[in-house]
Design a protein around this motif. Structure first.
Motif, PDB file in Angstrom:
ATOM      1  N   GLY A  76     -25.744   4.167  46.515  1.00  0.00           N
ATOM      2  CA  GLY A  76     -26.456   5.223  47.214  1.00  0.00           C
ATOM      3  C   GLY A  76     -25.640   6.503  47.286  1.00  0.00           C
ATOM      4  N   ALA A  77     -26.359   7.638  47.307  1.00  0.00           N
ATOM      5  CA  ALA A  77     -25.704   8.938  47.361  1.00  0.00           C
ATOM      6  C   ALA A  77     -24.897   9.161  48.641  1.00  0.00           C
ATOM      7  N   PRO A  78     -25.299   8.617  49.793  1.00  0.00           N
ATOM      8  CA  PRO A  78     -24.476   8.832  50.984  1.00  0.00           C
ATOM      9  C   PRO A  78     -23.027   8.389  50.818  1.00  0.00           C
ATOM     10  N   ALA A  79     -22.797   7.252  50.134  1.00  0.00           N
ATOM     11  CA  ALA A  79     -21.425   6.803  49.919  1.00  0.00           C
ATOM     12  C   ALA A  79     -20.653   7.809  49.080  1.00  0.00           C
ATOM     13  N   LEU A  80     -21.308   8.397  48.088  1.00  0.00           N
ATOM     14  CA  LEU A  80     -20.651   9.390  47.252  1.00  0.00           C
ATOM     15  C   LEU A  80     -20.330  10.652  48.037  1.00  0.00           C
ATOM     16  N   LEU A  81     -21.266  11.108  48.861  1.00  0.00           N
ATOM     17  CA  LEU A  81     -21.018  12.326  49.635  1.00  0.00           C
ATOM     18  C   LEU A  81     -19.914  12.100  50.666  1.00  0.00           C
ATOM     19  N   LEU A  82     -19.884  10.929  51.267  1.00  0.00           N
ATOM     20  CA  LEU A  82     -18.806  10.598  52.201  1.00  0.00           C
ATOM     21  C   LEU A  82     -17.458  10.668  51.490  1.00  0.00           C
ATOM     22  N   ALA A  83     -17.371  10.066  50.302  1.00  0.00           N
ATOM     23  CA  ALA A  83     -16.119  10.056  49.563  1.00  0.00           C
ATOM     24  C   ALA A  83     -15.723  11.469  49.126  1.00  0.00           C
ATOM     25  N   LEU A  84     -16.688  12.255  48.680  1.00  0.00           N
ATOM     26  CA  LEU A  84     -16.407  13.626  48.258  1.00  0.00           C
ATOM     27  C   LEU A  84     -15.940  14.485  49.436  1.00  0.00           C
ATOM     28  N   THR A  85     -16.590  14.325  50.570  1.00  0.00           N
ATOM     29  CA  THR A  85     -16.227  15.111  51.751  1.00  0.00           C
ATOM     30  C   THR A  85     -14.802  14.787  52.193  1.00  0.00           C
ATOM     31  N   PHE A  86     -14.462  13.502  52.173  1.00  0.00           N
ATOM     32  CA  PHE A  86     -13.112  13.098  52.544  1.00  0.00           C
ATOM     33  C   PHE A  86     -12.096  13.634  51.536  1.00  0.00           C
ATOM     34  N   ALA A  87     -12.428  13.522  50.244  1.00  0.00           N
ATOM     35  CA  ALA A  87     -11.489  13.910  49.197  1.00  0.00           C
ATOM     36  C   ALA A  87     -11.234  15.410  49.177  1.00  0.00           C
ATOM     37  N   LEU A  88     -12.257  16.208  49.450  1.00  0.00           N
ATOM     38  CA  LEU A  88     -12.109  17.659  49.383  1.00  0.00           C
ATOM     39  C   LEU A  88     -11.477  18.244  50.636  1.00  0.00           C
ATOM     40  N   TRP A 224     -33.138  -0.684  46.303  1.00  0.00           N
ATOM     41  CA  TRP A 224     -32.123  -1.049  45.319  1.00  0.00           C
ATOM     42  C   TRP A 224     -31.107   0.091  45.265  1.00  0.00           C
ATOM     43  N   PRO A 225     -30.169   0.180  46.180  1.00  0.00           N
ATOM     44  CA  PRO A 225     -29.333   1.380  46.289  1.00  0.00           C
ATOM     45  C   PRO A 225     -28.376   1.561  45.119  1.00  0.00           C
ATOM     46  N   ALA A 226     -28.502   2.724  44.477  1.00  0.00           N
ATOM     47  CA  ALA A 226     -27.597   3.087  43.386  1.00  0.00           C
ATOM     48  C   ALA A 226     -27.644   4.595  43.210  1.00  0.00           C
ATOM     49  N   ALA A 227     -26.492   5.192  42.992  1.00  0.00           N
ATOM     50  CA  ALA A 227     -26.393   6.629  42.763  1.00  0.00           C
ATOM     51  C   ALA A 227     -25.232   6.879  41.817  1.00  0.00           C
ATOM     52  N   VAL A 228     -25.265   8.025  41.152  1.00  0.00           N
ATOM     53  CA  VAL A 228     -24.203   8.380  40.215  1.00  0.00           C
ATOM     54  C   VAL A 228     -23.734   9.805  40.485  1.00  0.00           C
ATOM     55  N   ALA A 229     -22.481  10.051  40.175  1.00  0.00           N
ATOM     56  CA  ALA A 229     -21.897  11.388  40.341  1.00  0.00           C
ATOM     57  C   ALA A 229     -21.206  11.791  39.046  1.00  0.00           C
ATOM     58  N   ARG A 230     -21.349  13.069  38.692  1.00  0.00           N
ATOM     59  CA  ARG A 230     -20.729  13.648  37.493  1.00  0.00           C
ATOM     60  C   ARG A 230     -19.709  14.685  37.962  1.00  0.00           C
ATOM     61  N   PHE A 231     -18.460  14.508  37.563  1.00  0.00           N
ATOM     62  CA  PHE A 231     -17.378  15.379  38.011  1.00  0.00           C
ATOM     63  C   PHE A 231     -17.099  16.468  36.982  1.00  0.00           C
ATOM     64  N   LEU A 248     -13.897   5.024  47.603  1.00  0.00           N
ATOM     65  CA  LEU A 248     -14.886   3.970  47.349  1.00  0.00           C
ATOM     66  C   LEU A 248     -14.216   2.597  47.321  1.00  0.00           C
ATOM     67  N   THR A 249     -12.998   2.537  46.789  1.00  0.00           N
ATOM     68  CA  THR A 249     -12.268   1.267  46.766  1.00  0.00           C
ATOM     69  C   THR A 249     -11.928   0.823  48.181  1.00  0.00           C
ATOM     70  N   ALA A 250     -11.453   1.766  48.996  1.00  0.00           N
ATOM     71  CA  ALA A 250     -11.104   1.432  50.378  1.00  0.00           C
ATOM     72  C   ALA A 250     -12.313   0.932  51.157  1.00  0.00           C
ATOM     73  N   LEU A 251     -13.472   1.473  50.836  1.00  0.00           N
ATOM     74  CA  LEU A 251     -14.703   1.069  51.526  1.00  0.00           C
ATOM     75  C   LEU A 251     -15.328  -0.189  50.924  1.00  0.00           C
ATOM     76  N   GLY A 252     -14.829  -0.634  49.779  1.00  0.00           N
ATOM     77  CA  GLY A 252     -15.475  -1.739  49.074  1.00  0.00           C
ATOM     78  C   GLY A 252     -16.876  -1.376  48.639  1.00  0.00           C
ATOM     79  N   SER A 253     -17.054  -0.122  48.257  1.00  0.00           N
ATOM     80  CA  SER A 253     -18.389   0.422  47.971  1.00  0.00           C
ATOM     81  C   SER A 253     -18.736   0.191  46.501  1.00  0.00           C
ATOM     82  N   ARG A 254     -19.419  -0.921  46.227  1.00  0.00           N
ATOM     83  CA  ARG A 254     -19.782  -1.300  44.863  1.00  0.00           C
ATOM     84  C   ARG A 254     -21.299  -1.405  44.739  1.00  0.00           C
ATOM     85  N   VAL A 255     -21.806  -1.040  43.599  1.00  0.00           N
ATOM     86  CA  VAL A 255     -23.223  -1.285  43.314  1.00  0.00           C
ATOM     87  C   VAL A 255     -23.391  -2.780  43.058  1.00  0.00           C
ATOM     88  N   ALA A 256     -24.379  -3.405  43.672  1.00  0.00           N
ATOM     89  CA  ALA A 256     -24.634  -4.828  43.438  1.00  0.00           C
ATOM     90  C   ALA A 256     -24.873  -5.080  41.950  1.00  0.00           C
TER      91      ALA A 256
END
Length: 415
Positions: A76-88, A224-231, A248-256
């Motif tokens: 899901g996109a929320p996990a990506l935005l959370l990770a991006l917000t933390f990283a930036l 079916w939560p899934a999202a992708v990010a392009r850097f 994402l690793t710290a959160l264990g955030s994996r697509v099923a």
């Protein structure tokens, strides 16, 4: 005193989900998921090779070339935005209104979120002059704005940002050193793709924009939560990609695993997927246009919907009648309309709008009927608005808004 966090209506747990398409799961997608049900191995954090290759092919067909080492997948996109917000790091800027899920993740990390007004033409992107003024003010107060989140095909306003407006905003943002996250969840749901020019910020400034796409927008069921990010390319993009993978690793955030296979299949865009997406877009465009006509005909305000499965309605012109019904703010309006319409009607405060403004997002999915047989019938019908269950829903919507218009006229002071 006007409420800011009404009891039982918290801004996070009661936030609205992405608008559902209201259609049966595509059989070919279901078959891919079912075939993978026995898969026991876990998908890699950030997505496996097959999924990332499929995502790069998807972006490449849209003029955004990418390599797998510049891509990441998450549930899901929320996990990506959370990770991006933390990283930036730093403070976050978003348009007003914006998708309901953008701000909570920044606040969860203790990051200030600043809403910037949008131009008259569209939602989804801040007005460039208001953006510059907001950045100046935040810095003057000791803040550190670093991230701007925007969307060219917008939730909640259902508008598509014109390229010239987007260009001015992107130029202003990058001139101030902001990194842009472009939420392109709804880019494949444009109602009139041959008449609407949709341009990604990543096409304008590929080294300063990260693209995020939640596949629930057009390609996968919301469950079916899934999202992708392009850097972006370059050293800064490499560093951001690595930091996001760490989060994402710290959160264990994996697509099923089974969902990853279905997502990869959808992103390769075989004929069954493209045909279903096109069918869903045509259907929701027709329903959204009919709903727009109903609410505008009753005196409410709404931009014509151009993308997605929703529209954003301002009932300010009907305030007199609503006040007589005890509706004084967006939370009252949410409760009132949900009861009258028999469907969710999240208030504008869910999307960062002012609580006192009488605005709601209406989704088209609930207007399609809820039974499996009704949903199958929708896909095959050349005239879906004439199907009894859809016709009844639209008549009911029109009746509710016509009653609100009549109430407003009854309570307007004499001139």
């Amino acid at each position: 005193m006007r409420r800011t966090d009404p009891e039982g209506h918290g801004p996070v747990r009661y936030g609205p989900p992405l608008p559902d398409d209201g259609l049966p799961v595509l059989p070919e997608l279901a078959a891919v998921l079912a075939a993978a049900a026995g898969r026991s191995e876990s998908e890699a954090v950030g997505g496996g090779a097959a999924l990332l290759e499929a995502a790069c092919g998807y972006w490449g067909r849209r003029g955004l070339p990418a390599e797998p080492d510049r891509a990441v997948a998450a549930p899901g996109a929320p996990a990506l935005l959370l990770a991006l917000t933390f990283a930036l790091g730093g403070d976050v800027l978003v348009p007003r209104p914006c998708a309901a899920w953008w701000a909570p993740y920044a606040r969860l990390l203790g990051r200030p979120v600043f809403h910037v007004p949008t131009p008259a033409e569209c939602g989804g992107v801040p007005d460039p002059y208001a953006l510059l003024e907001t950045v100046r003010r935040v810095r003057a107060e000791g803040g550190e704005p670093r991230l701007l989140v925007l969307s060219v095909a917008d939730d909640p306003t259902a508008t598509v940002a014109p390229p010239e407006v987007l260009h001015e905003t992107v130029e202003a943002a990058t001139g101030e050193g902001l990194h842009l996250v472009s939420d392109e969840t709804w880019r494949d749901t444009v109602h009139a793709p041959h008449d609407t020019v949709l341009l990604s910020p990543a096409e304008m400034l590929p080294e300063q924009v990260t693209v995020v796409t939640d596949l629930a927008g057009a390609h996968l069921p919301a469950g079916w939560p899934a999202a992708v990010a392009r850097f972006p390319a370059g050293e800064a993009g490499d560093s951001l990609h690595a930091r996001v993978l760490d989060v994402l690793t710290a959160l264990g955030s994996r697509v099923a695993g089974p969902v990853a296979l279905a997502a990869g299949y959808a992103l390769t865009e075989p004929e069954p997927v493209t045909a279903r997406v096109a069918t869903a877009v045509r259907l929701h465009a027709r329903v959204a246009a009919a709903a727009h006509a109903a609410v505008v005909g009753a005196g409410a305000l709404a931009r014509p919907p151009q993308a997605g499965r929703h529209l954003y309605v301002d009932l300010g012109p009907l305030r007199a009648g609503l006040s007589a019904q005890g509706v004084g703010d967006a939370q009252d309006l949410e409760d009132f309309l949900a009861a009258r319409l028999g469907m969710p009607a999240p208030g504008g405060h869910r999307f960062g709008d002012d609580l006192g403004a009488l605005r709601v997002r209406l989704s088209t999915g609930p207007l399609l009927g809820g039974g499996d047989e009704e949903r199958v019938e929708l896909i095959a019908s050349p005239t879906p608005l004439e199907l009894p269950h859809v016709h009844r829903s639209l008549i009911h919507l029109k009746s509710v808004f016509d009653d609100l218009r009549d109430d407003a006229q009854r309570w307007e002071p004499p001139r």
